[in-house]
Design a protein around this motif. Sequence first.
Motif, PDB file in Angstrom:
ATOM      1  N   SER A 194      -0.371   5.284  16.882  1.00 29.46           N
ATOM      2  CA  SER A 194      -1.413   3.849  16.385  1.00 29.46           C
ATOM      3  C   SER A 194      -1.331   4.347  15.010  1.00 29.46           C
ATOM      4  N   ALA A 195      -1.939   3.310  13.756  1.00 25.90           N
ATOM      5  CA  ALA A 195      -2.313   3.670  12.742  1.00 25.90           C
ATOM      6  C   ALA A 195      -3.211   4.307  12.505  1.00 25.90           C
ATOM      7  N   ASP A 196      -4.642   3.675  13.431  1.00 24.83           N
ATOM      8  CA  ASP A 196      -5.215   4.731  12.520  1.00 24.83           C
ATOM      9  C   ASP A 196      -5.420   6.215  12.705  1.00 24.83           C
ATOM     10  N   GLY A 211       0.580   4.297   3.488  1.00 25.70           N
ATOM     11  CA  GLY A 211       0.911   3.322   4.449  1.00 25.70           C
ATOM     12  C   GLY A 211      -0.363   3.242   5.619  1.00 25.70           C
ATOM     13  N   LEU A 212      -0.923   3.817   5.262  1.00 26.33           N
ATOM     14  CA  LEU A 212      -1.968   4.244   6.252  1.00 26.33           C
ATOM     15  C   LEU A 212      -3.764   4.005   5.106  1.00 26.33           C
ATOM     16  N   ASP A 213      -4.553   3.888   5.614  1.00 24.97           N
ATOM     17  CA  ASP A 213      -5.678   2.793   5.037  1.00 24.97           C
ATOM     18  C   ASP A 213      -6.065   4.303   4.718  1.00 24.97           C
ATOM     19  N   LYS A 214      -7.581   4.320   4.129  1.00 28.24           N
ATOM     20  CA  LYS A 214      -7.816   5.320   2.934  1.00 28.24           C
ATOM     21  C   LYS A 214      -8.633   5.698   3.694  1.00 28.24           C
ATOM     22  N   LYS A 215      -9.571   4.657   4.374  1.00 26.83           N
ATOM     23  CA  LYS A 215     -11.312   4.949   5.475  1.00 26.83           C
ATOM     24  C   LYS A 215     -10.730   5.386   6.945  1.00 26.83           C
ATOM     25  N   LEU A 219      -4.147   8.901  -3.436  1.00 27.89           N
ATOM     26  CA  LEU A 219      -3.914   8.923  -1.852  1.00 27.89           C
ATOM     27  C   LEU A 219      -5.086   8.764  -0.916  1.00 27.89           C
ATOM     28  N   ALA A 220      -6.065   9.644  -1.274  1.00 28.13           N
ATOM     29  CA  ALA A 220      -6.921   9.930  -0.561  1.00 28.13           C
ATOM     30  C   ALA A 220      -7.864  11.697  -0.628  1.00 28.13           C
TER      31      ALA A 220
END
Length: 239
Positions: A98-100, A133-137, A202-203
């Motif tokens: 999954s993405a997270d 492609g991913l959420d920073k949080k 990016l992070a």
Amino acid sequence: MRKTTDINGLKDVAKMMLHLPMTETEFDFIVNHPVFQSPYWFDNEKIINIRDSEKAFEKACAAYEQKIDKTEEPLLLMYTFRSSYYLTFLKFSRRFWSADDFAKALSEAWVEEENPNGDVNVPVSLSEKWFKGLDKKALMNPDEYETYSSLPNVLEVYRGVSRGRNPKGMSWTYDFNKAEWFANRFGEGYVIRGIVNKDDILAYFSRRSESEILIAAKDVHEQTIIHKDANAEASGICC
């Protein structure tokens, strides 16, 4: 990506990598393999050399397969492997995450690998694509995200480049002393200074007290070498 992680798919990839053949190194007690670092393995309190026979190798693999089958936490499956193979595992198994969960695993893999910018199986360009492609949080823990949120819109960053390391890697920092330490830890290297826009970052990772700014080298502007060894380019303009 999937809404939920397919743990069985991850297990299948883990078992595939487990059964990859070992390759020898210049040291008799060290091998190259995703799981085994040494050819010596404890079997019922007896040390055996798993290079001695295919049967011995398969017996050691079978013991690890039992551990894999019992593992239900996706991140723990990644930890089955040596840290230098974390990104490789993510490459082979990405479609099952999954993405997270993938974001959490990717951030841990990046921080824990000794040289993610020089991973021979996962080029920096692929890692960059993943991060973008991913959420920073999801990538950062709360303290890291708070620091990232407080960064100015434009900031100066540094990258310490030691001998044999990739000058176009994604690991930068706003701490010059930390960059200089990285530059010189394997002999005298050099530090690159540049300017970045916060939107391109990016992070941000602080888990190893490195104040790491993760950003594609192409997004670092006005790059100059501010400290260099005798083998560096004579010009002060970098990359």
